[in-house]
Write an enzyme that holds these catalytic residues in place. Structure first.
Site, PDB file in Angstrom:
ATOM      1  CB  CYS A  96      -3.927  -1.176  11.899  1.00 45.06           C
ATOM      2  SG  CYS A  96      -4.260  -0.056  10.555  1.00 45.06           S
ATOM      3  CG  HIS A 233      -7.187  -3.958  12.447  1.00 44.55           C
ATOM      4  ND1 HIS A 233      -7.865  -2.777  12.678  1.00 44.55           N
ATOM      5  CD2 HIS A 233      -6.459  -3.764  11.310  1.00 44.55           C
ATOM      6  CE1 HIS A 233      -7.550  -1.903  11.726  1.00 44.55           C
ATOM      7  NE2 HIS A 233      -6.708  -2.482  10.896  1.00 44.55           N
ATOM      8  CG  ASN A 263      -8.397  -0.102   8.558  1.00 44.46           C
ATOM      9  OD1 ASN A 263      -8.257   0.180   9.744  1.00 44.46           O
ATOM     10  ND2 ASN A 263      -7.452  -0.648   7.824  1.00 44.46           N
TER      11      ASN A 263
HETATM   12  N1  ACO Z   1     -13.141   1.206  -6.839  1.00 45.61           N
HETATM   13  C1  ACO Z   1     -13.150   0.562  -8.018  1.00 45.61           C
HETATM   14  N2  ACO Z   1     -12.058  -0.032  -8.534  1.00 45.61           N
HETATM   15  C2  ACO Z   1     -10.929   0.028  -7.825  1.00 45.61           C
HETATM   16  C3  ACO Z   1     -10.842   0.684  -6.584  1.00 45.61           C
HETATM   17  C4  ACO Z   1     -12.021   1.300  -6.103  1.00 45.61           C
HETATM   18  N3  ACO Z   1     -12.062   1.942  -4.932  1.00 45.61           N
HETATM   19  N4  ACO Z   1      -9.596   0.573  -6.113  1.00 45.61           N
HETATM   20  C5  ACO Z   1      -8.902  -0.145  -7.006  1.00 45.61           C
HETATM   21  N5  ACO Z   1      -9.690  -0.473  -8.052  1.00 45.61           N
HETATM   22  C6  ACO Z   1      -9.366  -1.262  -9.227  1.00 45.61           C
HETATM   23  C7  ACO Z   1      -7.884  -1.327  -9.471  1.00 45.61           C
HETATM   24  O1  ACO Z   1      -7.440  -0.208 -10.192  1.00 45.61           O
HETATM   25  C8  ACO Z   1      -7.752  -2.610 -10.264  1.00 45.61           C
HETATM   26  O2  ACO Z   1      -8.103  -2.335 -11.592  1.00 45.61           O
HETATM   27  P1  ACO Z   1      -7.286  -3.013 -12.823  1.00 45.61           P
HETATM   28  O3  ACO Z   1      -7.501  -4.490 -12.629  1.00 45.61           O
HETATM   29  O4  ACO Z   1      -7.929  -2.456 -14.000  1.00 45.61           O
HETATM   30  O5  ACO Z   1      -5.865  -2.617 -12.600  1.00 45.61           O
HETATM   31  C9  ACO Z   1      -8.853  -3.504  -9.694  1.00 45.61           C
HETATM   32  O6  ACO Z   1      -9.750  -2.611  -9.000  1.00 45.61           O
HETATM   33  C10 ACO Z   1      -8.341  -4.539  -8.729  1.00 45.61           C
HETATM   34  O7  ACO Z   1      -7.432  -3.911  -7.834  1.00 45.61           O
HETATM   35  P2  ACO Z   1      -6.637  -4.747  -6.752  1.00 45.61           P
HETATM   36  O8  ACO Z   1      -5.784  -3.812  -5.973  1.00 45.61           O
HETATM   37  O9  ACO Z   1      -6.014  -5.928  -7.370  1.00 45.61           O
HETATM   38  O10 ACO Z   1      -7.855  -5.222  -5.851  1.00 45.61           O
HETATM   39  P3  ACO Z   1      -7.822  -6.264  -4.684  1.00 45.61           P
HETATM   40  O11 ACO Z   1      -8.763  -7.358  -4.965  1.00 45.61           O
HETATM   41  O12 ACO Z   1      -6.445  -6.617  -4.253  1.00 45.61           O
HETATM   42  O13 ACO Z   1      -8.475  -5.408  -3.509  1.00 45.61           O
HETATM   43  C11 ACO Z   1      -7.805  -4.147  -1.575  1.00 45.61           C
HETATM   44  C12 ACO Z   1      -7.847  -4.210  -3.091  1.00 45.61           C
HETATM   45  C13 ACO Z   1      -9.232  -4.074  -1.043  1.00 45.61           C
HETATM   46  C14 ACO Z   1      -7.033  -2.914  -1.146  1.00 45.61           C
HETATM   47  C15 ACO Z   1      -7.130  -5.432  -1.045  1.00 45.61           C
HETATM   48  O14 ACO Z   1      -5.890  -5.612  -1.674  1.00 45.61           O
HETATM   49  C16 ACO Z   1      -6.934  -5.373   0.430  1.00 45.61           C
HETATM   50  O15 ACO Z   1      -7.868  -5.487   1.175  1.00 45.61           O
HETATM   51  N6  ACO Z   1      -5.682  -5.290   0.887  1.00 45.61           N
HETATM   52  C17 ACO Z   1      -5.393  -5.171   2.294  1.00 45.61           C
HETATM   53  C18 ACO Z   1      -5.517  -3.757   2.655  1.00 45.61           C
HETATM   54  C19 ACO Z   1      -5.697  -3.602   4.098  1.00 45.61           C
HETATM   55  O16 ACO Z   1      -6.461  -4.281   4.738  1.00 45.61           O
HETATM   56  N7  ACO Z   1      -4.988  -2.635   4.607  1.00 45.61           N
HETATM   57  C20 ACO Z   1      -5.086  -2.285   5.919  1.00 45.61           C
HETATM   58  C21 ACO Z   1      -4.358  -3.239   6.796  1.00 45.61           C
HETATM   59  S1  ACO Z   1      -3.216  -2.469   7.773  1.00 45.61           S
HETATM   60  C22 ACO Z   1      -4.010  -1.213   8.398  1.00 45.61           C
HETATM   61  O17 ACO Z   1      -5.106  -1.434   8.818  1.00 45.61           O
HETATM   62  C23 ACO Z   1      -3.394   0.162   8.343  1.00 45.61           C
END
Ligand code: ACO
Length: 306
Positions: A96, A233, A263
């Site tokens: 990224c 980004h 993304n």
């Molecule tokens: N739809 C519904 N529920 C979901 C989904 C979905 N698509 N995905 C996960 N869940 C559930 C999980 O299973 C979890 O359920 P549980 O509590 O029963 O276990 C709940 O939602 C919360 O999951 P978390 O992973 O804790 O959610 P979080 O608030 O951390 O958000 C996310 C997840 C959006 C991935 C966040 O962590 C994030 O943005 N991280 C950074 C990711 C990123 O930006 N990556 C790219 C950067 S580098 C690059 O660009 C390659």
């Protein structure tokens, strides 16, 4: 592809995706449409906008993690599509952060005097490496391409001169398992799928991004108040907002397009630049900060006088 469409494929909802990431929709390349095809269209648009032809370009740096083939590079495919038989073309892989790394790289070529005009492209088809059964990753990414032209010009340098004022690049391979693809030519002989510990990436992202931007501010002797536009980004709205707030960058200076593209990895910054240039926000002479963080981890920032 809208969030509603995705919710027919995996157990998710528009509400969850918007709340966690800010994404409303993303674009998916058509069947048979490859990264170099998207990149060629972006390159042609950038050349037209710059009033140049491919004959006047002598360097192509294409940031991508999703090339058409293991080799040759997507950059050489773009070169062929543009009818170029001269100059040099190569891919740059920093996930990224690829576009920031590519801008910095092209800038070094131009300021060294070895090359005159560079096409810098970010292009991806992440849809090809997503596990479409994994709702924790497939809802976050999309396909796209964007490009800019950089040209070497004589100047006094300094903060007022157009072009890249400073670029700051970082990487730390210790974080490999937090964001990676579980395949490749030398390991599994497959393409593999994207795997991510989202919460871990989130935890590191804001600190890394703000550190490298502060390094860019220090190198250029500017503050958050001096920049006109912050073009980060586009991974996640919450990371963007938290970074801008921590740096004291006013919300109205932040360009956000994650809602319509998702993304798109190395393509996200040039896509955002395109939108903000076309709608009249970014103008010649503006001070623009770009930044990114991605797999590796890699991260970086570049301050550009547009
Ligand atoms: N739809 C519904 N529920 C979901 C989904 C979905 N698509 N995905 C996960 N869940 C559930 C999980 O299973 C979890 O359920 P549980 O509590 O029963 O276990 C709940 O939602 C919360 O999951 P978390 O992973 O804790 O959610 P979080 O608030 O951390 O958000 C996310 C997840 C959006 C991935 C966040 O962590 C994030 O943005 N991280 C950074 C990711 C990123 O930006 N990556 C790219 C950067 S580098 C690059 O660009 C390659």
């Amino acid at each position: 592809m809208t969030n509603e469409e995705l919710s027919t494929m995996v157990e998710t909802s528009d509400e969850w995706i918007q709340q966690r990431s800010g994404i409303r929709e993303r674009h998916i390349a058509a069947e048979g449409e490859t990264t170099s095809m998207l990149a060629t269209k972006a390159a042609e648009a950038a050349l037209a906008d710059a009033g140049l032809t491919a004959a006047e370009i002598d360097l192509i740096v294409l940031a991508t993690s999703t090339p058409d083939y293991t080799f040759p590079s997507a950059a050489t495919q773009v070169q062929a599509n543009l009818g170029m038989h001269h100059g040099a073309a190569f891919d740059l892989q920093a996930v990224c952060s690829g576009f920031v790394f590519a801008v910095a790289t092209a800038d070094k070529f131009l300021t060294s005097g070895s090359h005159k005009r560079a096409l810098v492209i970010g292009a991806e088809t992440f849809s090809r490496i997503l596990d479409w059964k994994d709702r924790t990753t497939c809802v976050l990414f999309g396909d796209g391409a964007g490009a800019i032209v950089l040209e070497a010009q004589e100047s006094e340098g300094g903060l007022q001169a157009r072009g890249v004022i400073t670029s700051q690049l970082r990487s730390d391979g210790a974080h490999r398992t937090k964001l990676y693809v579980d395949g490749g030519p030398s390991s599994t002989q497959t393409v593999g799928h994207l795997r991510m510990e989202g919460r871990e990436v989130f935890r590191h992202a804001v600190g890394m991004v703000t550190d490298v931007i502060k390094a860019a501010f220090a190198a250029a002797e500017v503050t958050a108040a001096d920049i006109d536009w912050f073009v980060p980004h586009q991974a996640n709205r919450r990371i963007i907002d938290a970074s801008a707030e921590k740096l004291g960058i006013a919300p109205e200076k932040v360009v956000k397009t994650v809602d319509r593209h998702g993304n798109t990895s190395a393509a996200s910054i040039p896509l955002a630049l395109d939108i903000a240039c076309r709608d009249g926000r970014i103008r010649q002479g503006d001070l623009v900060m770009i930044e990114a963080m991605g797999g590796g981890f890699t991260w970086g920032a570049a301050l550009i006088r547009w």
